[in-house]
Design an enzyme around this catalytic site. Sequence first.
Site, PDB file in Angstrom:
ATOM      1  N   HIS A 145      -8.120   2.710   3.723  1.00 47.18           N
ATOM      2  CA  HIS A 145      -8.193   3.341   5.042  1.00 47.18           C
ATOM      3  C   HIS A 145      -9.627   3.322   5.606  1.00 47.18           C
ATOM      4  CE1 HIS A 145      -4.263   5.116   4.237  1.00 47.18           C
ATOM      5  NE2 HIS A 145      -4.249   5.652   5.441  1.00 47.18           N
ATOM      6  N   CYS A 149      -4.239  -1.280  -2.059  1.00 49.12           N
ATOM      7  CA  CYS A 149      -4.420   0.164  -2.184  1.00 49.12           C
ATOM      8  C   CYS A 149      -5.279   0.384  -3.425  1.00 49.12           C
ATOM      9  CB  CYS A 149      -3.047   0.819  -2.358  1.00 49.12           C
ATOM     10  SG  CYS A 149      -3.089   2.569  -2.749  1.00 49.12           S
ATOM     11  N   CYS A 199     -11.267   2.772  -0.599  1.00 56.95           N
ATOM     12  CA  CYS A 199      -9.949   3.172  -0.113  1.00 56.95           C
ATOM     13  C   CYS A 199      -9.685   2.283   1.095  1.00 56.95           C
ATOM     14  CB  CYS A 199      -9.965   4.644   0.303  1.00 56.95           C
ATOM     15  SG  CYS A 199      -8.458   5.147   1.167  1.00 56.95           S
ATOM     16  N   ASP A 248       0.869  -1.184   0.000  1.00 54.96           N
ATOM     17  CA  ASP A 248       0.000   0.000   0.000  1.00 54.96           C
ATOM     18  C   ASP A 248       0.901   1.228   0.000  1.00 54.96           C
ATOM     19  OD1 ASP A 248      -2.411   1.615   0.422  1.00 54.96           O
ATOM     20  OD2 ASP A 248      -1.778   1.837   2.486  1.00 54.96           O
ATOM     21  N   SER A 249       0.297   2.381  -0.190  1.00 56.87           N
ATOM     22  CA  SER A 249       1.043   3.640  -0.105  1.00 56.87           C
ATOM     23  C   SER A 249       1.575   3.867   1.314  1.00 56.87           C
ATOM     24  CB  SER A 249       0.125   4.785  -0.472  1.00 56.87           C
ATOM     25  OG  SER A 249      -0.996   4.777   0.388  1.00 56.87           O
ATOM     26  N   GLU A 254      -5.928   8.783   9.918  1.00 57.05           N
ATOM     27  CA  GLU A 254      -4.573   8.575  10.450  1.00 57.05           C
ATOM     28  C   GLU A 254      -4.344   9.351  11.740  1.00 57.05           C
ATOM     29  OE1 GLU A 254      -1.511   8.864   7.541  1.00 57.05           O
ATOM     30  OE2 GLU A 254      -2.185   7.001   6.608  1.00 57.05           O
TER      31      GLU A 254
HETATM   32  N1  DGL Z   1      -4.918   3.435   1.045  1.00 55.10           N
HETATM   33  C1  DGL Z   1      -4.925   4.247  -0.150  1.00 55.10           C
HETATM   34  C2  DGL Z   1      -5.988   3.766  -1.129  1.00 55.10           C
HETATM   35  O1  DGL Z   1      -6.632   2.742  -0.916  1.00 55.10           O
HETATM   36  C3  DGL Z   1      -5.196   5.703   0.159  1.00 55.10           C
HETATM   37  C4  DGL Z   1      -4.071   6.441   0.825  1.00 55.10           C
HETATM   38  C5  DGL Z   1      -3.275   7.280  -0.132  1.00 55.10           C
HETATM   39  O2  DGL Z   1      -3.802   8.224  -0.754  1.00 55.10           O
HETATM   40  O3  DGL Z   1      -2.103   6.991  -0.253  1.00 55.10           O
HETATM   41  O4  DGL Z   1      -6.194   4.390  -2.154  1.00 55.10           O
END
Ligand code: DGL
Length: 270
Positions: A188, A74, A186, A11-12, A154
């Site tokens: 998150h 991600c 997403c 993931d990022s 976060e």
């Molecule tokens: N977890 C990332 C996603 O699912 C979002 C976080 C980011 O923008 O890096 O797109």
Amino acid sequence: MEASRPIGVFDSGIGGLTVASAIHRLLPEERIIYFGDTAHLPYGEKSHDAIRYFSLRISRFLLERDCKAIVVACNSASTAAYDVLLEFFEDKAVFVNVVDPLVKAALEVPHSKMGLIATHATVQSGVYEKLFSRADPNARLSCLATPLLVPMIEEGFVHNDISRSVLDTYLSDPSLKDIDVLLLACTHYPLIRAEIESQYGGTVRVLDATEYTARALRNALAERNQLSAGKKEADHFYVSDYSENFARTTRLFYTENIVLERCNIWNDPT
Ligand code: DGL
């Protein structure tokens, strides 16, 4: 191919730990090597080309660690880079993204109009619209970029006045009017799923990709006879940039206590 080889998850940053956590729960015998590209977070604000480049390099890192499967945990990377990852590495590992399992699950629930919230990169990719219209030409899907949600989560702002107000503003956007299903596109967002559900008071079905992705991985491994029978080595959780803040925030995303190891693959010019 040896079934005891690890599963790579990337993931990022640390959001993909929600997916790693679901994999760990469903497939406890599998060894996980996680890579969070915290040096480049957020991907949601990066260009298509940058996300593709990062995803290719991270996948190479995971393949060098002998991963039998790679989960793109991600949405921003899944929508921007999944095709190029298959093009380069399909013969080396099983690739699973977080988009296809969510689309498949969404099409199976009764719906008249679906909403989707995600990062700018995911919404701008148009990938969800394309997949839905291909599967069901009558599907109605409305996508909204909600970039404030990642930093809010976060910071641990969940179930408080700030999160209520941010969510209220986003969810009352006219584009999401009259939806009966909302997709959290997403990795998150599963952390605020309960709060979103309570904002809708049960009138909207809210879906996220975590469990569906873990199941898609299990099916892909089972089809290839690649499910591990037992874990011999520990999981590893790498980040490209380490800070105490990431380490602290990790606790929100993963059920067990984990140690983040710094591994800056971006120093390596190859
Ligand atoms: N977890 C990332 C996603 O699912 C979002 C976080 C980011 O923008 O890096 O797109």
